[in-house]
Design a protein around this motif. Structure first.
Motif, PDB file in Angstrom:
ATOM      1  N   LYS A 195       3.832   1.610  -1.293  1.00 45.84           N
ATOM      2  CA  LYS A 195       4.387   1.797  -2.635  1.00 45.84           C
ATOM      3  C   LYS A 195       3.343   2.358  -3.588  1.00 45.84           C
ATOM      4  CE  LYS A 195       7.846  -1.905  -2.254  1.00 45.84           C
ATOM      5  NZ  LYS A 195       8.308  -3.204  -2.812  1.00 45.84           N
ATOM      6  N   ILE A 196       2.111   1.846  -3.483  1.00 42.56           N
ATOM      7  CA  ILE A 196       1.039   2.366  -4.343  1.00 42.56           C
ATOM      8  C   ILE A 196       0.785   3.840  -4.063  1.00 42.56           C
ATOM      9  CG2 ILE A 196      -1.428   2.173  -4.849  1.00 42.56           C
ATOM     10  CD1 ILE A 196      -1.200  -0.832  -4.339  1.00 42.56           C
ATOM     11  N   LYS A 226       3.552   6.063  -5.507  1.00 43.42           N
ATOM     12  CA  LYS A 226       3.443   6.187  -6.963  1.00 43.42           C
ATOM     13  C   LYS A 226       2.212   6.998  -7.364  1.00 43.42           C
ATOM     14  CE  LYS A 226       5.923   1.932  -8.079  1.00 43.42           C
ATOM     15  NZ  LYS A 226       5.865   0.621  -8.760  1.00 43.42           N
ATOM     16  N   ALA A 227       1.134   6.909  -6.544  1.00 39.41           N
ATOM     17  CA  ALA A 227      -0.071   7.670  -6.869  1.00 39.41           C
ATOM     18  C   ALA A 227       0.131   9.170  -6.721  1.00 39.41           C
ATOM     19  CB  ALA A 227      -1.223   7.194  -5.980  1.00 39.41           C
ATOM     20  N   ASN A 286      -3.375   7.179   2.738  1.00 40.11           N
ATOM     21  CA  ASN A 286      -3.900   5.857   3.094  1.00 40.11           C
ATOM     22  C   ASN A 286      -4.588   5.942   4.450  1.00 40.11           C
ATOM     23  OD1 ASN A 286      -4.454   3.154   3.224  1.00 40.11           O
ATOM     24  ND2 ASN A 286      -2.380   2.538   3.787  1.00 40.11           N
ATOM     25  N   TYR A 304       0.827  -1.203   0.000  1.00 44.81           N
ATOM     26  CA  TYR A 304       0.000   0.000   0.000  1.00 44.81           C
ATOM     27  C   TYR A 304       0.865   1.258   0.000  1.00 44.81           C
ATOM     28  CZ  TYR A 304      -3.901  -3.089   1.135  1.00 44.81           C
ATOM     29  OH  TYR A 304      -4.851  -4.075   1.106  1.00 44.81           O
TER      30      TYR A 304
END
Length: 302
Positions: free
Chosen positions: A194-195, A198-199, A242, A192
């Motif tokens: 890493k996502i 990148k987002a 997050n 999560y």
């Protein structure tokens, strides 16, 4: 050529005509079957009282007792009933008397020759062909089983390859599947993160896409003030990061957050191959006494 050599010459007689030949040459009587029935009755009575000798048990159970079986039983009784022999060489044992009487009736008027010829004809015409058909069916069944075994081995190898391929896709070894999958869940927070990182680089992309949608779709609905969110999930992540599902749904922070802890599984035992049971075992439920009575029935004379 001497008379002795002529007497020893073999005679070629068809098995189907052997019994008729014996009757025509008056080696046996034409009504031998009536005497043979008497022999059957005496044999059935004699086998009711037999000594505990293993070979005798094998002779009298599960087979048709003929003259040669009776001779063998007498030879065995000479050993087991030796203590009943008197000074005149005769046996006082009723068992020995019964079987000696059976052998005597067999040899009287050559009844044993007629019965042997009849059994030979039955075996040649019926028993041997039936056994051959049974052997052929068994060979066909064996070939079918061999073919299925090869197919199952091939399917097992294919399934093993598919299993290993699926394990590689999941990133596990496939040795202890439950434990390895639980360990993959522990890696989700890092995934999560890493996502999310990148987002964050998609701000300008989302702004461009939002402007494009407003330019194309929004111009058609210019009379309405209602605006629909574009890429709501991605927009929420870019704005808030997050967060919990509760805040995403309600827009409020929860009063407390309870982290879910994964319970470590106990060490898994190595899975062994299951033992395959043979369910097609044929149970012999025939009663021994019925077997004895059945096999000692006199076959009909054709």
């Amino acid at each position: 050529m001497s008379d002795t050599s002529v007497d020893n010459l073999p005679i070629d007689i068809s098995s189907n005509k052997l019994l008729d030949w014996l009757i025509d040459r008056r080696h046996v009587q034409g009504k031998w079957t009536s005497v043979a029935l008497t022999v059957r009755e005496k044999i059935n009575n004699a086998i009711q009282d037999m000594p505990e000798v293993e070979e005798i048990k094998q002779l009298v159970v599960g087979t048709y007792i003929n003259y040669f079986h009776c001779k063998r039983i007498v030879e065995l009784l000479k050993v087991s009933e030796s203590n009943t022999k008197n000074i005149f060489g005769r046996y006082s044992s009723q068992r020995m008397k019964d079987w000696l009487e059976v052998v005597s009736i067999y040899e009287r008027d050559n009844i044993y020759l007629a019965e042997s010829a009849h059994l030979l004809t039955q075996n040649v015409n019926y028993e041997i062909p039936a056994i051959r058909r049974s052997i052929l069916k068994c060979k066909q069944l064996q070939a079918e089983c061999d073919r299925k075994e090869k197919d199952y081995i091939s399917q097992a190898a294919s399934a093993k390859d598919d299993f290993q391929t699926s394990c590689k896709k999941l990133g596990i070894k496939g040795e202890k599947i439950k434990t390895e999958l639980i360990k993959l869940v522990a890696d989700l927070p890092q995934i999560y993160s890493k996502i999310l990182s990148k987002a964050q680089k998609l701000h300008k992309v989302t702004e461009f896409y939002e402007a494009f949608v407003q330019f194309t779709v929004g111009s058609q609905d210019s009379g309405t003030d209602e605006q629909f969110p574009i890429c709501p999930a991605l927009g929420y992540i870019l704005q808030h990061g997050n967060t919990t599902v509760y805040r995403w749904r309600t827009g409020k922070d929860p009063m407390s957050i309870e982290e879910v802890k994964l319970v470590a599984l106990e060490e898994e035992k190595d899975v062994q191959e299951d033992e395959v049971g043979i369910n097609e075992m044929i149970n012999d439920e025939t009663n021994d006494d019925n077997d004895v009575n059945h096999v000692n029935e006199m076959p009909r004379h054709n």
